[in-house]
Design an enzyme around this catalytic site. Structure first.
Site, mmCIF file in Angstrom:
data_model
loop_
_atom_site.group_PDB
_atom_site.id
_atom_site.type_symbol
_atom_site.label_atom_id
_atom_site.label_comp_id
_atom_site.label_asym_id
_atom_site.label_seq_id
_atom_site.Cartn_x
_atom_site.Cartn_y
_atom_site.Cartn_z
ATOM 1 N N SER A 1 18.318 40.059 8.098
ATOM 2 C CA SER A 1 19.390 40.299 9.061
ATOM 3 C C SER A 1 20.705 40.751 8.458
ATOM 4 O O SER A 1 21.482 41.407 9.121
ATOM 5 C CB SER A 1 19.645 39.047 9.909
ATOM 6 O OG SER A 1 20.100 37.999 9.110
ATOM 7 N N ASP B 1 29.734 33.872 11.501
ATOM 8 C CA ASP B 1 28.996 32.970 12.383
ATOM 9 C C ASP B 1 28.411 31.840 11.543
ATOM 10 O O ASP B 1 28.747 31.722 10.366
ATOM 11 C CB ASP B 1 27.941 33.749 13.178
ATOM 12 C CG ASP B 1 26.857 34.380 12.299
ATOM 13 O OD1 ASP B 1 26.733 33.973 11.122
ATOM 14 O OD2 ASP B 1 26.137 35.260 12.791
ATOM 15 N N HIS C 1 26.290 34.061 8.590
ATOM 16 C CA HIS C 1 26.556 35.348 7.953
ATOM 17 C C HIS C 1 28.021 35.514 7.569
ATOM 18 O O HIS C 1 28.909 35.077 8.293
ATOM 19 C CB HIS C 1 26.172 36.496 8.896
ATOM 20 C CG HIS C 1 24.773 36.415 9.386
ATOM 21 N ND1 HIS C 1 24.407 35.743 10.524
ATOM 22 C CD2 HIS C 1 23.635 36.932 8.877
ATOM 23 C CE1 HIS C 1 23.104 35.836 10.710
ATOM 24 N NE2 HIS C 1 22.612 36.558 9.713
#
Length: 375
Positions: free
Chosen positions: A43, A340, A343
């Site tokens: 991601s 977040d 990340h």
């Protein structure tokens, strides 16, 4: 070194290769000729592939991408508030745009000459990793997808020119591994059986053996310039701090220990591949130490916290509920190391990008990205 906003039996689904930095970039030669950036990973590198999957792992909702100027602040599938490390490095080296996601409708024709992104939020080195998300693209399938691109390049350029383009002008960046721990070996409940039957040493061996085969496959498809990120300090992310009720200066010891164990083996693997695959250059990006530097000395870099997520909800560090439309969001996103619960923020990515481009051997070796470009 990839956020899902869904729940499964009220358990927040943790996504992607947390704090493992995206090492993907376009390559711009001094003569202005651009090579391609072929991006593999999870991601933190995914630029939108998961948008085209029926998956629980997506980042295509606001406020993700709120600082991404290319879309006016609209989400793209990037798991951060702005640019990834790859975006920033590409701009620094004069790239005209970002590598197109492989699954995007426009990933055809001459567009692929600038690079292709195969990364997928929730993906891992091992095929079983991320299965809780229903769909994701693991590293084996990502290499299969590059094989498709490889044949397309032959048709675009001709076999001889395509081979030269890939070998001499293109980067292959791999940012993967943390999901194999967080969403596989260490996953609550679902991984208990695996941990009973497989020791940490055996699990890391499995990861290294699979990665070796995957990198060798890419080499046989003419890849020569590799940037491989190690696993970051996954025990220090806001999610881990929150669920384990840690203090600000504490990290989950087991998670970081596993990351360091893998990182040591990865370093040895890349040395071995450099010696055994003629003409190749495998660069080891020590993102564990890069990110830990920001976490420990955050105030030195202008941050006010390296523990609390800018966007999220739940617990002391806003680390339980992923960032989404109903999340709380900090007023100054540039003051948070983490965007977040999982990340880094764009502000962190900017600092890390500089080290990848021009850093010393303790962070990126045997050469940095500018030097690798010019080989």
């Amino acid at each position: 070194m990839e956020m899902s906003y869904y729940y499964f039996n009220r358990v927040v689904l943790v996504v992607c290769s947390i704090v493992v930095v995206s090492l993907s970039c376009f390559v711009a030669g001094d003569n202005g000729n651009l090579g391609a950036s072929f991006i593999f990973g999870d991601s933190l590198v995914d630029a939108g592939n998961n948008n085209y999957l029926q998956t629980l792992s997506k980042a295509n909702i606001k406020p993700n991408g709120i600082d991404f100027k290319a879309t006016g602040g609209n989400p793209t599938g990037r798991y951060t508030n702005g640019r990834t490390i790859g975006d920033i490095v590409g701009e620094e080296l004069g790239a005209p745009g970002y590598a197109v996601p492989f699954l995007a409708p426009n990933a055809t024709g001459k567009t692929i000459l600038n690079g292709v992104n195969y990364a997928s939020g929730g993906g891992g080195i091992l095929n079983a990793t991320g299965r809780i998300f229903v769909n994701r693209i693991g590293m084996d399938v990502q290499v299969d997808y590059f094989n498709i691109t490889r044949k397309q390049l032959d048709k675009l350029l001709g076999a001889s020119k395509a081979r030269e383009y890939i070998m001499k002008k293109s980067f292959f960046s791999i940012t993967i591994g943390a999901n194999d721990f967080l969403n596989n070996y260490l996953l609550p409940v679902l991984s208990i059986g695996a941990r009973i039957t497989e020791s940490p040493d055996a699990f890391v061996d499995d990861m290294i053996n699979h990665l070796k085969a995957q990198l060798t496959r890419l080499y046989r498809l003419d890849a020569r310039k590799f940037v491989v990120g190690n696993v970051g300090p996954i025990g220090c992310i806001p999610y881990q701090k929150t669920i384990n009720q840690l203090k600000e200066n504490e990290c989950v010891e087991l998670s970081n220990k596993l990351a360091l164990q893998y990182n040591g083996r990865l370093k040895d693997l890349l040395t071995q591949l450099n010696e055994n695959l003629p003409g190749s250059t495998f660069v080891n990006a020590n993102v564990y130490d890069l990110v830990m530097e920001l976490i420990v000395n955050y105030d030195k870099y202008g941050f006010t916290t390296s523990s609390r997520a800018c966007c999220g909800n739940g617990g002391q560090f806003a680390g339980i509920v992923p960032c989404g439309p109903t999340s709380s969001m900090c007023q100054n996103r540039d003051k948070h190391v983490f965007w977040d619960p999982y990340h880094p923020s764009e502000a962190s990515n900017l600092i890390i990008a500089k080290q990848l481009l021009d850093g010393e051997k303790k962070y990126i070796s045997p050469v940095n990205l500018r030097q690798l470009r010019d080989l």
